[in-house]
Design an enzyme around this catalytic site. Structure first.
Site, PDB file in Angstrom:
ATOM      1  N   ARG A  58       0.843  -1.192   0.000  1.00 38.62           N
ATOM      2  CA  ARG A  58       0.000   0.000   0.000  1.00 38.62           C
ATOM      3  C   ARG A  58       0.878   1.243   0.000  1.00 38.62           C
ATOM      4  O   ARG A  58       0.585   2.226  -0.671  1.00 38.62           O
ATOM      5  CB  ARG A  58      -0.934   0.018   1.215  1.00 38.62           C
ATOM      6  CG  ARG A  58      -1.668   1.355   1.368  1.00 38.62           C
ATOM      7  CD  ARG A  58      -2.766   1.341   2.415  1.00 38.62           C
ATOM      8  NE  ARG A  58      -2.440   0.620   3.618  1.00 38.62           N
ATOM      9  CZ  ARG A  58      -1.673   1.080   4.609  1.00 38.62           C
ATOM     10  NH1 ARG A  58      -1.105   2.282   4.521  1.00 38.62           N
ATOM     11  NH2 ARG A  58      -1.463   0.342   5.685  1.00 38.62           N
ATOM     12  N   ASP A 183      -7.431  18.602 -15.344  1.00 37.39           N
ATOM     13  CA  ASP A 183      -7.708  17.227 -15.760  1.00 37.39           C
ATOM     14  C   ASP A 183      -7.271  17.107 -17.220  1.00 37.39           C
ATOM     15  O   ASP A 183      -7.878  17.674 -18.115  1.00 37.39           O
ATOM     16  CB  ASP A 183      -9.198  16.930 -15.608  1.00 37.39           C
ATOM     17  CG  ASP A 183      -9.543  15.477 -15.903  1.00 37.39           C
ATOM     18  OD1 ASP A 183      -8.811  14.836 -16.691  1.00 37.39           O
ATOM     19  OD2 ASP A 183     -10.556  14.983 -15.370  1.00 37.39           O
TER      20      ASP A 183
END
Length: 389
Positions: A58, A183
């Site tokens: 992780r 974006d």
């Protein structure tokens, strides 16, 4: 050029960077492709003695590290971070940048999932937002408040293919003491590099053009600010929505062909848009490569080419638009975009259903195309028969 470990590299062409950045041959076997480190934990040489900085996947995984170095290099950034989805990346960014009471300016034609994240999720913990036409710099400036901490931009936008002048809005953000988030999913780093134009953060849904084969879901953030990069990495680990090793490997594989794919996507989309402008059943074509598009000059200034996304409106309203979507044989009816195969959708009922009734509601007669890399003559014939020509 600097990778995520701080190593300096001489500038390279984009195609070379796409293939080689982060893709160091395996030191054990010499494999030219980074292995899929499908592993959760790592042997330590004594308590706290980490081999290469890896303790738990992780926190970090070698396959993900390779992808993150590649992402940073492609966008000309200092830090790249890979996530389980584009929305996971956005969520991490918002939790890192914002606190209750802060304000964000979002586009009036944002992706439906981004709008849902603002309207239904972060607003519940006190983040305020307002909508502006980000192609209009004065409208962006007018939407600012003393609490504005970020300006969110999509260019080209989804699904109306609006174009925002990144450098101009970056100046507005700097004057306001806010971060500019861009974006870059529709353009990809091959066609547009927002950090070089003044953006603070680049967001990608790697599901789309970066992966390029409709076989992986992923997201990315890229920044130039080391402190912000460290803060994002802390939240990435604390929240845990990281890209898995196989997903990271798939995106790395897709990126190697990103330049040649984007060239073909752009060439095919231009031909499709030009055909649609001449079709009697089409009332409007939205593609920044067309000279009549209101953002054409800005797009030509900040993009290498105009991308593979085309939207158009059909005479006959919503039912006619849905009928066109249902009649195509080569264009597959489906959500998402950016794969090698061509897709068609009705945004109002599909990807942008979440914005119905809001200021972001899309026209009911709108059809969105993700133009693939097939033979363009086949794509043109398919659209012509679907439109009834």
């Amino acid at each position: 050029m600097t990778d995520t470990h701080g190593n300096q590299h001489a500038p390279r062409g984009f195609e070379t960077t796409a293939i080689h950045a982060g893709n160091t041959p395996d030191p054990v076997t010499g494999a030219v492709v980074p292995p899929i480190y499908q592993v959760s934990t790592y042997k330590q040489d004594g308590v706290g003695g980490l081999r290469g900085g890896y303790e738990y996947s992780r926190s970090a995984n070698p396959t993900r590290t390779a992808l993150e170095e590649n992402l940073a290099a492609l966008e000309g950034g200092r830090r790249g971070l890979a996530f389980a989805s584009g929305l996971a990346a956005e969520d991490c960014l918002l939790r890192t940048l914002l606190a209750p009471g802060d304000h964000v300016v979002i586009p009036n034609d944002a992706y439906g999932g981004t709008f849902r994240l603002f309207a239904k999720v972060v607003s519940r913990w006190g983040v305020e937002w307002s909508v502006a036409d980000t192609s209009d710099v004065d409208a962006v400036r007018a939407a600012l408040t003393p609490k504005t901490k970020a300006i969110w931009v999509e260019t080209p936008s989804n699904p109306l293919l609006g174009i925002t002048d990144i450098a101009a809005v970056a100046q507005v953000a700097r004057e306001a003491g806010a971060r500019l988030v861009v974006d870059n999913t529709f353009a990809s780093p091959y066609l547009q590099q927002p950090l070089a134009l003044g953006a603070d953060v680049v967001v990608h849904s790697m599901t789309k053009y970066m992966g390029g084969h409709s076989d992986v879901v992923g997201g990315a953030l890229i920044v130039n600010d080391d402190a912000l990069g460290d803060d994002l990495a802390y939240h990435q680990n604390a929240m845990g929505a990281v890209a898995g090793p196989f997903d990271a490997w798939l995106v790395l594989r897709g990126i190697k062909t990103l330049p040649v794919r984007m060239d073909r996507h752009s060439e095919n989309a231009t031909r499709v848009a030009e055909m649609l402008t001449r079709h009697p059943r089409v009332t409007k074509v939205l593609y920044p490569g067309l000279p009549e598009h209101p953002g054409h000059e800005t797009a030509a200034k900040q993009m290498k080419a105009f991308g593979g996304m085309v939207s158009f409106q059909v005479d006959g309203g919503e039912e006619a638009a849905v009928e066109v979507c249902n009649r195509t044989k080569l264009f597959t009816l489906g959500e998402s975009l950016g794969g090698v195969e061509s897709l068609i959708e009705h945004p109002g009922r599909m990807t942008h259903a979440s914005v119905a009734g809001s200021a972001l509601e899309v026209p009911a007669d709108l059809v969105r195309l993700s133009v693939g890399i097939e033979s363009v003559d086949d794509l043109l014939a398919d659209l012509q028969q679907a439109l009834g020509a």
